[in-house]
Scaffold this motif. Structure first.
Motif, PDB file in Angstrom:
ATOM      1  N   ILE A   1       0.780  -1.239   0.174  1.00  0.00           N
ATOM      2  CA  ILE A   1       0.129  -0.013  -0.129  1.00  0.00           C
ATOM      3  C   ILE A   1       1.019   1.186  -0.007  1.00  0.00           C
ATOM      4  N   GLY A   2       2.055   1.234   0.514  1.00  0.00           N
ATOM      5  CA  GLY A   2       2.975   2.376   0.753  1.00  0.00           C
ATOM      6  C   GLY A   2       3.420   2.628  -0.773  1.00  0.00           C
ATOM      7  N   GLU A   3       3.989   1.503  -1.426  1.00  0.00           N
ATOM      8  CA  GLU A   3       4.390   1.723  -2.902  1.00  0.00           C
ATOM      9  C   GLU A   3       3.244   1.872  -3.808  1.00  0.00           C
ATOM     10  N   VAL A   4       2.219   1.617  -3.514  1.00  0.00           N
ATOM     11  CA  VAL A   4       1.315   1.891  -4.684  1.00  0.00           C
ATOM     12  C   VAL A   4       0.800   3.504  -4.362  1.00  0.00           C
ATOM     13  N   THR A   5       0.551   4.057  -3.148  1.00  0.00           N
ATOM     14  CA  THR A   5       0.352   5.236  -2.909  1.00  0.00           C
ATOM     15  C   THR A   5       1.287   6.220  -3.443  1.00  0.00           C
ATOM     16  N   GLN A   6       2.729   5.850  -3.171  1.00  0.00           N
ATOM     17  CA  GLN A   6       3.862   6.677  -3.711  1.00  0.00           C
ATOM     18  C   GLN A   6       3.687   6.690  -5.175  1.00  0.00           C
ATOM     19  N   GLY A   7       3.359   5.540  -5.699  1.00  0.00           N
ATOM     20  CA  GLY A   7       3.556   5.674  -7.133  1.00  0.00           C
ATOM     21  C   GLY A   7       2.525   6.433  -7.819  1.00  0.00           C
ATOM     22  N   LEU A   8       1.150   6.336  -7.302  1.00  0.00           N
ATOM     23  CA  LEU A   8       0.262   7.416  -7.726  1.00  0.00           C
ATOM     24  C   LEU A   8       0.697   8.762  -7.532  1.00  0.00           C
ATOM     25  N   ALA A   9       1.318   8.902  -6.213  1.00  0.00           N
ATOM     26  CA  ALA A   9       1.697  10.466  -6.142  1.00  0.00           C
ATOM     27  C   ALA A   9       2.919  10.950  -6.885  1.00  0.00           C
ATOM     28  N   LYS A  10       3.671  10.101  -7.352  1.00  0.00           N
ATOM     29  CA  LYS A  10       4.731  10.358  -8.302  1.00  0.00           C
ATOM     30  C   LYS A  10       4.348  10.632  -9.551  1.00  0.00           C
ATOM     31  N   HIS A  11       3.274  10.051 -10.111  1.00  0.00           N
ATOM     32  CA  HIS A  11       2.568  10.441 -11.381  1.00  0.00           C
ATOM     33  C   HIS A  11       1.533  11.435 -11.304  1.00  0.00           C
ATOM     34  N   GLY A  12       1.292  12.192 -10.089  1.00  0.00           N
ATOM     35  CA  GLY A  12       0.422  13.472 -10.250  1.00  0.00           C
ATOM     36  C   GLY A  12      -0.817  13.011  -9.921  1.00  0.00           C
ATOM     37  N   HIS A  13      -1.266  11.917  -9.290  1.00  0.00           N
ATOM     38  CA  HIS A  13      -2.842  11.772  -9.252  1.00  0.00           C
ATOM     39  C   HIS A  13      -3.134  11.777  -7.652  1.00  0.00           C
TER      40      HIS A  13
ATOM     41  N   GLY B   1     -13.018   6.408  -8.799  1.00  0.00           N
ATOM     42  CA  GLY B   1     -11.761   7.200  -9.007  1.00  0.00           C
ATOM     43  C   GLY B   1     -11.806   8.002 -10.256  1.00  0.00           C
ATOM     44  N   VAL B   2     -12.856   8.071 -10.983  1.00  0.00           N
ATOM     45  CA  VAL B   2     -12.873   8.884 -12.154  1.00  0.00           C
ATOM     46  C   VAL B   2     -12.602  10.408 -11.845  1.00  0.00           C
ATOM     47  N   PRO B   3     -13.533  10.847 -10.813  1.00  0.00           N
ATOM     48  CA  PRO B   3     -13.335  12.555 -10.444  1.00  0.00           C
ATOM     49  C   PRO B   3     -11.869  12.739  -9.741  1.00  0.00           C
ATOM     50  N   VAL B   4     -11.432  11.775  -9.139  1.00  0.00           N
ATOM     51  CA  VAL B   4     -10.198  11.697  -8.531  1.00  0.00           C
ATOM     52  C   VAL B   4      -9.088  12.047  -9.690  1.00  0.00           C
ATOM     53  N   TYR B   5      -9.259  11.079 -10.875  1.00  0.00           N
ATOM     54  CA  TYR B   5      -8.254  11.312 -12.094  1.00  0.00           C
ATOM     55  C   TYR B   5      -8.593  12.549 -12.572  1.00  0.00           C
ATOM     56  N   LEU B   6      -9.887  13.020 -12.993  1.00  0.00           N
ATOM     57  CA  LEU B   6     -10.004  14.250 -13.490  1.00  0.00           C
ATOM     58  C   LEU B   6      -9.629  15.662 -12.749  1.00  0.00           C
ATOM     59  N   GLY B   7      -9.701  15.298 -11.464  1.00  0.00           N
ATOM     60  CA  GLY B   7      -9.376  16.495 -10.479  1.00  0.00           C
ATOM     61  C   GLY B   7      -7.609  16.548 -10.512  1.00  0.00           C
ATOM     62  N   SER B   8      -7.082  15.513 -10.651  1.00  0.00           N
ATOM     63  CA  SER B   8      -5.768  15.736 -10.510  1.00  0.00           C
ATOM     64  C   SER B   8      -5.267  16.136 -12.151  1.00  0.00           C
ATOM     65  N   ARG B   9      -5.783  15.825 -13.053  1.00  0.00           N
ATOM     66  CA  ARG B   9      -5.358  16.386 -14.339  1.00  0.00           C
ATOM     67  C   ARG B   9      -5.748  17.816 -14.388  1.00  0.00           C
TER      68      ARG B   9
ATOM     69  N   PHE C   1      -5.801  19.928 -11.983  1.00  0.00           N
ATOM     70  CA  PHE C   1      -4.999  20.625 -11.124  1.00  0.00           C
ATOM     71  C   PHE C   1      -3.609  20.779 -11.663  1.00  0.00           C
ATOM     72  N   HIS C   2      -3.092  19.886 -12.492  1.00  0.00           N
ATOM     73  CA  HIS C   2      -1.632  20.033 -13.092  1.00  0.00           C
ATOM     74  C   HIS C   2      -1.907  20.659 -14.130  1.00  0.00           C
ATOM     75  N   ARG C   3      -2.960  20.937 -14.961  1.00  0.00           N
ATOM     76  CA  ARG C   3      -2.983  21.784 -16.050  1.00  0.00           C
ATOM     77  C   ARG C   3      -2.893  23.266 -15.781  1.00  0.00           C
ATOM     78  N   HIS C   4      -3.815  23.564 -14.466  1.00  0.00           N
ATOM     79  CA  HIS C   4      -3.851  25.063 -14.313  1.00  0.00           C
ATOM     80  C   HIS C   4      -2.525  25.335 -13.510  1.00  0.00           C
ATOM     81  N   ARG C   5      -1.780  24.142 -12.821  1.00  0.00           N
ATOM     82  CA  ARG C   5      -0.582  24.815 -12.039  1.00  0.00           C
ATOM     83  C   ARG C   5       0.491  24.790 -13.331  1.00  0.00           C
ATOM     84  N   ARG C   6       0.425  24.348 -14.462  1.00  0.00           N
ATOM     85  CA  ARG C   6       1.622  24.567 -15.438  1.00  0.00           C
ATOM     86  C   ARG C   6       1.353  25.965 -15.878  1.00  0.00           C
ATOM     87  N   VAL C   7      -0.029  26.387 -15.954  1.00  0.00           N
ATOM     88  CA  VAL C   7      -0.414  27.742 -16.552  1.00  0.00           C
ATOM     89  C   VAL C   7      -0.065  28.763 -15.638  1.00  0.00           C
TER      90      VAL C   7
END
Length: 449
Positions: A305-317, A433-441, A443-449
């Motif tokens: 669970i630690g590895e999966v959580t860290q992995g999803l965080a590394k990929h911006g989710h 999980g769909v709204p979590v994914y859409l929310g992370s995308r 967030f990252h789009r607007h952070r880059r802007v």
């Protein structure tokens, strides 16, 4: 983050897991508490259970070949997430890993409660008042603390508990061989009357499949594995075959020695076998090893669970803070947050009256694991078809393709057999999980802007 950014593991991560630690991680996570009651669950199917085990063993060997093939051809990918991104894109990879993420921390809660249940056999006072939930809570955090010491510390604990948990199973196997050589007639005294039935074999195979979940565990912490190209492939195959052989051999002894009706109502089939031959006190010894087995599984799944959580965080989710590591290379906040989530669920659900609910939940959890198996199996077929455009799996020959196709068909067959309620809950889980994914995308789009 682009899809390609999720393919390569972090190079700075300490690679501390070798072949035997990875093998122990697979065997230790697959063989939990369930194996010790598995013969009772399979008893109603009689000898058809062995046909079910044969189907399961073949299906999981094909899955092992599929995972080992992906690890061998894409050693720098971040485990199943990276394989899925490469074949199907980031959205599919997130939903698959989201389902897997939820299933793992729910599994940890169930294991902790199950371990305490066996502790109460030896210490009945632990089952009264708040002793039981507090003990289960203490176990959750004990293994969070162990894993905070890094993957190597967790790996050594896993190796020790795996060796100890195998002792009663090997004891049953040795007992079975001894009886076969000295009193072979005992094996035909209580033969189940069930006729050969593919329907019963299919039902038995579904139950057996639940007991084999976890063969992917060597590929999850891929960025912590030494020489992942060889290590993950070897550990996955060795761990899968070893576990299947132990399961089949150990389950056969009580299923052939104990009358079918008695076995079907047994709470501790292996303890009953030893009690029949060596007295009631031997059952307590078996209970101790069951507790050790559960503790080993809890340790291994905490690492997962630690590895999966860290992995999803590394990929911006998930928030980036969940990917940060301490001096031991462990994702501190990831372990703490998932420990808090597991604790909240444990304390809000710890009630003897919900035992049947946990049984149903375990079916839902295993169904939530199946998308990972199906998608990774099909990924090989997709990448082989792409050839030079999508990967190097085409160089693996026909073995990878045949094994992957067989594994995907096997998992699809099992998924249809788990029933409509678990399928519905798995669909709801994926949809959550769909709204979590859409929310992370977003967030990252607007952070880059």
């Amino acid at each position: 983050m682009s899809a390609s950014a999720g393919l390569v593991s972090v190079r700075g991560a300490p690679r501390t897991l070798g072949v035997w630690m990875c093998t122990a991680l697979i065997v230790g996570n697959v063989i939990g508490i369930g194996v010790f009651v598995l013969p009772a669950a399979l008893a109603p199917y009689g000898l058809n259970a062995f046909l079910g085990w044969l189907i399961t063993a073949v299906g999981f060997v094909c899955l092992a070949i599929a995972f080992s093939g992906l690890a061998r051809h894409f050693p720098q990918d971040d485990g199943p997430y990276g394989y899925t991104v490469r074949a199907f894109g980031e959205a599919t990879a997130f939903i698959v890993m989201w389902c897997y993420w939820v299933s793992v921390w729910v599994t940890n809660v169930a294991i902790a409660i199950g371990v305490v249940g066996y502790v109460t056999v030896l210490l009945p006072i632990m089952g009264s008042g708040w002793f039981a939930p507090l003990t289960a809570l203490s176990l959750v955090w004990l293994f969070v603390l162990i894993n905070l010491r890094g993957a190597r510390a967790a790996g050594w604990v896993q190796m020790l508990t795996t060796v100890l948990k195998l002792l009663p199973l090997l004891g049953v196997l040795c007992l079975g061989v001894w009886l076969l050589l000295t009193q072979p007639a005992v094996y035909v005294q209580h033969l189940p009357p069930n006729r050969l039935s593919f329907a019963q074999a299919s039902s038995a195979a579904t139950i057996a499949m639940f007991a084999m979940l976890g063969i992917e565990c060597a590929s999850i912490p891929a960025n912590r594995v030494r020489d992942p190209q060889r290590t993950i492939a070897r550990a996955t195959l060795i761990g899968t075959v070893l576990t299947a052989l132990i399961y089949i051999g150990a389950s056969a002894v009580p299923m052939l020695l104990i009358p079918q009706g008695e076995l079907a109502t047994s709470n501790a089939p292996f303890a009953d076998v030893f009690a029949r031959l060596f007295g009631a006190y031997s059952a307590d010894i078996v209970a101790i090893f069951v507790i050790i087995s559960g503790l080993g599984a809890l340790n291994g799944w905490t690492l997962m669970i630690g590895e999966v959580t860290q992995g999803l965080a590394k990929h911006g989710h998930f928030p980036a803070a969940l990917s940060r590591e301490n001096v031991h290379g462990a994702p501190t906040l990831a372990f703490i947050v998932t420990g808090v989530i597991a604790s909240a669920m444990l304390l809000s659900n710890y009630d003897q009256s919900i035992a049947s609910g946990f049984t149903f939940l375990s079916v839902v959890v295993t169904a939530a694991n199946l998308p990972l198996y199906i998608v990774c199996s099909i990924a090989i077929l997709v990448l082989r078809k792409r050839g030079g455009r999508g990967g190097r799996v085409a160089a693996g020959g026909r073995l990878w393709g045949v094994a992957a196709a067989a594994a995907a068909l096997y998992c699809g067959w099992v998924l249809l057999g788990v029933g409509w309620k678990p399928l519905l809950w798995t669909s709801v889980l994926g949809a959550a999980g769909v709204p979590v994914y859409l929310g992370s995308r977003y967030f990252h789009r607007h952070r880059r802007v």
